[in-house]
Design a protein around this motif. Structure first.
Motif, PDB file in Angstrom:
ATOM      1  N   ARG A 141       2.454   2.931  12.936  1.00 31.14           N
ATOM      2  CA  ARG A 141       2.045   3.744  11.794  1.00 31.14           C
ATOM      3  C   ARG A 141       1.713   2.868  10.585  1.00 31.14           C
ATOM      4  NH1 ARG A 141       2.100   9.098  10.223  1.00 31.14           N
ATOM      5  NH2 ARG A 141       1.046   9.179   8.194  1.00 31.14           N
ATOM      6  N   ALA A 142       2.522   1.834  10.333  1.00 33.21           N
ATOM      7  CA  ALA A 142       2.268   0.959   9.188  1.00 33.21           C
ATOM      8  C   ALA A 142       0.919   0.258   9.322  1.00 33.21           C
ATOM      9  CB  ALA A 142       3.388  -0.068   9.056  1.00 33.21           C
ATOM     10  N   ILE A 143       0.615  -0.220  10.514  1.00 32.96           N
ATOM     11  CA  ILE A 143      -0.660  -0.907  10.743  1.00 32.96           C
ATOM     12  C   ILE A 143      -1.826   0.051  10.525  1.00 32.96           C
ATOM     13  CG2 ILE A 143      -2.113  -1.985  12.521  1.00 32.96           C
ATOM     14  CD1 ILE A 143       0.558  -3.167  13.639  1.00 32.96           C
ATOM     15  N   GLU A 144      -1.694   1.273  11.031  1.00 27.12           N
ATOM     16  CA  GLU A 144      -2.776   2.244  10.856  1.00 27.12           C
ATOM     17  C   GLU A 144      -2.926   2.654   9.400  1.00 27.12           C
ATOM     18  OE1 GLU A 144      -5.125   3.385  13.429  1.00 27.12           O
ATOM     19  OE2 GLU A 144      -4.277   1.388  13.672  1.00 27.12           O
ATOM     20  N   ASP A 145      -1.809   2.782   8.668  1.00 27.48           N
ATOM     21  CA  ASP A 145      -1.897   3.107   7.245  1.00 27.48           C
ATOM     22  C   ASP A 145      -2.672   2.028   6.489  1.00 27.48           C
ATOM     23  OD1 ASP A 145      -0.490   5.462   7.480  1.00 27.48           O
ATOM     24  OD2 ASP A 145       1.398   4.661   6.731  1.00 27.48           O
TER      25      ASP A 145
ATOM     26  N   TYR B 241       5.852  -7.323  20.490  1.00 30.67           N
ATOM     27  CA  TYR B 241       4.959  -6.235  20.103  1.00 30.67           C
ATOM     28  C   TYR B 241       3.550  -6.796  20.061  1.00 30.67           C
ATOM     29  CZ  TYR B 241       2.813  -2.698  17.003  1.00 30.67           C
ATOM     30  OH  TYR B 241       2.001  -1.735  16.456  1.00 30.67           O
ATOM     31  N   VAL B 242       2.665  -6.291  20.891  1.00 26.22           N
ATOM     32  CA  VAL B 242       1.262  -6.710  20.882  1.00 26.22           C
ATOM     33  C   VAL B 242       0.397  -5.458  20.926  1.00 26.22           C
ATOM     34  CG1 VAL B 242      -0.566  -7.968  22.078  1.00 26.22           C
ATOM     35  CG2 VAL B 242       1.760  -8.884  22.045  1.00 26.22           C
ATOM     36  N   ARG B 243      -0.438  -5.290  19.912  1.00 27.50           N
ATOM     37  CA  ARG B 243      -1.274  -4.104  19.836  1.00 27.50           C
ATOM     38  C   ARG B 243      -2.652  -4.445  19.269  1.00 27.50           C
ATOM     39  NH1 ARG B 243       1.945  -2.447  22.734  1.00 27.50           N
ATOM     40  NH2 ARG B 243       3.119  -0.500  22.689  1.00 27.50           N
ATOM     41  N   ALA B 244      -3.662  -3.809  19.829  1.00 26.81           N
ATOM     42  CA  ALA B 244      -5.008  -3.848  19.272  1.00 26.81           C
ATOM     43  C   ALA B 244      -5.356  -2.432  18.845  1.00 26.81           C
ATOM     44  CB  ALA B 244      -6.006  -4.350  20.310  1.00 26.81           C
ATOM     45  N   SER B 245      -5.946  -2.297  17.655  1.00 23.43           N
ATOM     46  CA  SER B 245      -6.313  -0.976  17.160  1.00 23.43           C
ATOM     47  C   SER B 245      -7.671  -1.034  16.494  1.00 23.43           C
ATOM     48  CB  SER B 245      -5.263  -0.454  16.173  1.00 23.43           C
ATOM     49  OG  SER B 245      -5.183  -1.288  15.045  1.00 23.43           O
ATOM     50  N   GLY B 246      -8.307   0.119  16.384  1.00 22.70           N
ATOM     51  CA  GLY B 246      -9.609   0.187  15.751  1.00 22.70           C
ATOM     52  C   GLY B 246     -10.723  -0.309  16.640  1.00 22.70           C
TER      53      GLY B 246
ATOM     54  N   LEU C 124       0.841  -1.187   0.000  1.00 22.61           N
ATOM     55  CA  LEU C 124       0.000   0.000   0.000  1.00 22.61           C
ATOM     56  C   LEU C 124       0.876   1.237   0.000  1.00 22.61           C
ATOM     57  CD1 LEU C 124      -2.770  -0.888   2.565  1.00 22.61           C
ATOM     58  CD2 LEU C 124      -3.022  -0.686   0.114  1.00 22.61           C
ATOM     59  N   ALA C 125       0.482   2.223  -0.763  1.00 17.14           N
ATOM     60  CA  ALA C 125       1.225   3.476  -0.753  1.00 17.14           C
ATOM     61  C   ALA C 125       1.031   4.175   0.577  1.00 17.14           C
ATOM     62  CB  ALA C 125       0.714   4.375  -1.885  1.00 17.14           C
ATOM     63  N   PRO C 126       2.072   4.872   1.084  1.00 17.88           N
ATOM     64  CA  PRO C 126       1.923   5.607   2.340  1.00 17.88           C
ATOM     65  C   PRO C 126       0.785   6.610   2.230  1.00 17.88           C
ATOM     66  CG  PRO C 126       4.218   5.486   1.673  1.00 17.88           C
ATOM     67  CD  PRO C 126       3.407   4.974   0.524  1.00 17.88           C
ATOM     68  N   MET C 127       0.086   6.809   3.309  1.00 17.50           N
ATOM     69  CA  MET C 127      -1.067   7.708   3.299  1.00 17.50           C
ATOM     70  C   MET C 127      -1.187   8.376   4.650  1.00 17.50           C
ATOM     71  SD  MET C 127      -5.018   6.667   2.566  1.00 17.50           S
ATOM     72  CE  MET C 127      -6.359   7.819   2.834  1.00 17.50           C
ATOM     73  N   ALA C 128      -1.351   9.658   4.663  1.00 14.52           N
ATOM     74  CA  ALA C 128      -1.514  10.376   5.923  1.00 14.52           C
ATOM     75  C   ALA C 128      -2.855  10.048   6.518  1.00 14.52           C
ATOM     76  CB  ALA C 128      -1.402  11.879   5.663  1.00 14.52           C
ATOM     77  N   LEU C 129      -2.898   9.919   7.832  1.00 20.17           N
ATOM     78  CA  LEU C 129      -4.125   9.588   8.533  1.00 20.17           C
ATOM     79  C   LEU C 129      -4.739  10.853   9.097  1.00 20.17           C
ATOM     80  CD1 LEU C 129      -3.011   6.411  10.472  1.00 20.17           C
ATOM     81  CD2 LEU C 129      -4.343   6.537   8.389  1.00 20.17           C
TER      82      LEU C 129
ATOM     83  N   PRO D  44      -6.770   6.161  17.469  1.00 13.04           N
ATOM     84  CA  PRO D  44      -5.434   5.833  17.949  1.00 13.04           C
ATOM     85  C   PRO D  44      -5.266   4.335  18.154  1.00 13.04           C
ATOM     86  CG  PRO D  44      -6.773   6.669  19.746  1.00 13.04           C
ATOM     87  CD  PRO D  44      -7.573   6.853  18.487  1.00 13.04           C
ATOM     88  N   VAL D  45      -4.022   3.897  18.078  1.00  6.72           N
ATOM     89  CA  VAL D  45      -3.718   2.506  18.388  1.00  6.72           C
ATOM     90  C   VAL D  45      -3.932   2.292  19.880  1.00  6.72           C
ATOM     91  CG1 VAL D  45      -1.877   0.816  18.524  1.00  6.72           C
ATOM     92  CG2 VAL D  45      -2.044   2.295  16.521  1.00  6.72           C
TER      93      VAL D  45
END
Length: 397
Positions: free
Chosen positions: A57-61, A83-88, A20-25, A30-31
């Motif tokens: 940032r990559a996951i959110e993009d 690294y353990v993260r839940a987002s959204g 995926l191309a980088p994209m500003a959020l 937030p994560v």
């Protein structure tokens, strides 16, 4: 133009990720840091903060661009950290956040459990990988020439029942319907075999339904019971189950799919997974999938000889992706992915680094032509293991 419903979900073709191309959020949620619990050892052994920030940032993009409501990502790299993260969100209606301790439907990752169960019977000399399926299940077209090995390797030539138009209509017309294994096979058996046994690779869920029936016949147990007794319990997987219907332990996120007769997005959380049975019906969580990734890749339940056969992956026709006995290899990562209405997962292990990656998301809606879980896995590994990038996975269940 509205996508033809179901065709891409059940086509059983191979998918390869693109970047995926980088994209500003703008205004992206937030994560959410995973709670300090059995899932998250970051309080003791975190990845480098700069690396964590890049992964965040990559996951959110990817999540923003692919339209993923919620995601849980676990990455464990001995010597470097975790690294353990839940987002959204777990529920788009209420905004409830995604939680790291969620149960999810794991789709085709079920195949790793079913094939492990079969290989245990191989180790006990109760079945042979080169036995013809006709020795166990009558009525399979060309069954006297199709071996259990070819079924597990996706090289049988049997038409995938999930690609049958009547099956697609029957499932999507009544997602709560219970299907029996024999009913599932009947959809595929209407069609001629697609090639001679062993000649090619074709991802077909018909293969795993047959292997499930072999396990039942030889063991005298229901498939779910045998997997529980011989695979889950010895592996200490207390949060993994083979449901008999739409039951779903809490907590779990809502799952969203656009694979409907209307083409509109629907909540598939409680759709009955009996249609996937030994090919894709199971449920698990982050903790268990982390353990299972290593188990599958190292053969903890199997003899060294049988595990060596399992790991002998063969080309699939897609560069960078090979398939063995119920597992794939891509970019050095060994394991499987899963996708069925509402959910996608990736569970893989990288032997040289003893690293584990688990991804769980609550949608199966494609981003262009790509599965969103594959996009996430590719983006994560490009950062964390640039010499071992996850290039793709097999199709939805």
């Amino acid at each position: 133009m509205r996508r033809t419903p179901a065709r891409r979900l059940f086509a059983a073709t191979l998918l390869v990720a693109s970047v995926l191309a980088p994209m500003a959020l703008a205004g992206s949620p937030p994560v959410q840091a995973a709670g300090i619990d059995r899932h998250d050892s970051c309080a003791r052994d975190c990845l480098d903060p700069a690396l964590r920030a890049r992964l965040d940032r990559a996951i959110e993009d990817v999540r923003e661009q692919a339209g993923i409501p919620g995601a849980v990502v676990g990455l464990w790299m001995p010597g470097k950290g975790n690294y353990v993260r839940a987002s959204g969100v777990a529920d788009t209606a209420t905004g409830e956040p995604m939680a790291a301790d969620s149960y999810v439907r794991i789709g085709s990752e079920t195949k790793t459990f079913t094939v492990t169960a079969l290989l245990e019977l191989v180790d006990e000399h109760r079945v042979g990988l080169d036995d013809p399926i006709s020795d166990y299940v009558p009525g399979v077209r060309n069954g006297h020439r199709i071996t259990l090995r070819q079924l597990a390797e996706m090289r049988s030539g049997l038409f995938p029942y999930t690609a049958d138009a009547d099956f697609e209509h029957d499932l999507l017309s009544d997602p709560q319907r219970y299907f029996t294994p024999r009913e599932l096979l009947a959809y595929g058996m209407k069609h001629k075999n697609t090639f001679a046994p062993g000649a090619e690779f074709q991802y077909s869920n018909s293969n795993l339904i047959l292997l499930g029936l072999v396990i039942e016949k030889v063991s005298g147990q229901r498939l779910g019971d045998f997997i529980h007794d011989r695979v889950l319990r010895p592996s200490g997987l207390r949060h993994t189950l083979f449901p008999t219907g739409p039951e779903f332990p809490a907590p779990h996120p809502h799952g969203y799919t656009d694979q409907t007769l209307s083409g509109e997005t629907a909540d598939a959380t409680c759709w009955n997974p009996s249609w996937a049975w030994g090919a894709g019906a199971m449920i698990s969580d982050l903790h268990d999938l982390r353990s299972w990734a290593r188990n599958v890749a190292t053969g903890e339940l199997l003899s060294p000889r049988t595990q060596a056969q399992r790991l002998k992956t063969l080309p699939t026709g897609v560069p960078g992706l090979s398939y063995g006995l119920g597992i794939f290899e891509t970019g050095g990562w060994i394991g499987h992915n899963g996708s069925l209405p509402g959910y996608e997962t990736v569970t893989v292990y990288l032997p040289p680094l003893k690293a584990t990656l688990v991804i769980m998301i609550n949608t199966d809606s494609l981003s262009g032509t790509q599965e969103p879980s594959t996009l996430l896995a590719r983006a994560i590994t490009r950062i964390a293991t640039p010499d071992n990038v996850y290039d793709g996975g097999v199709s939805p269940t």
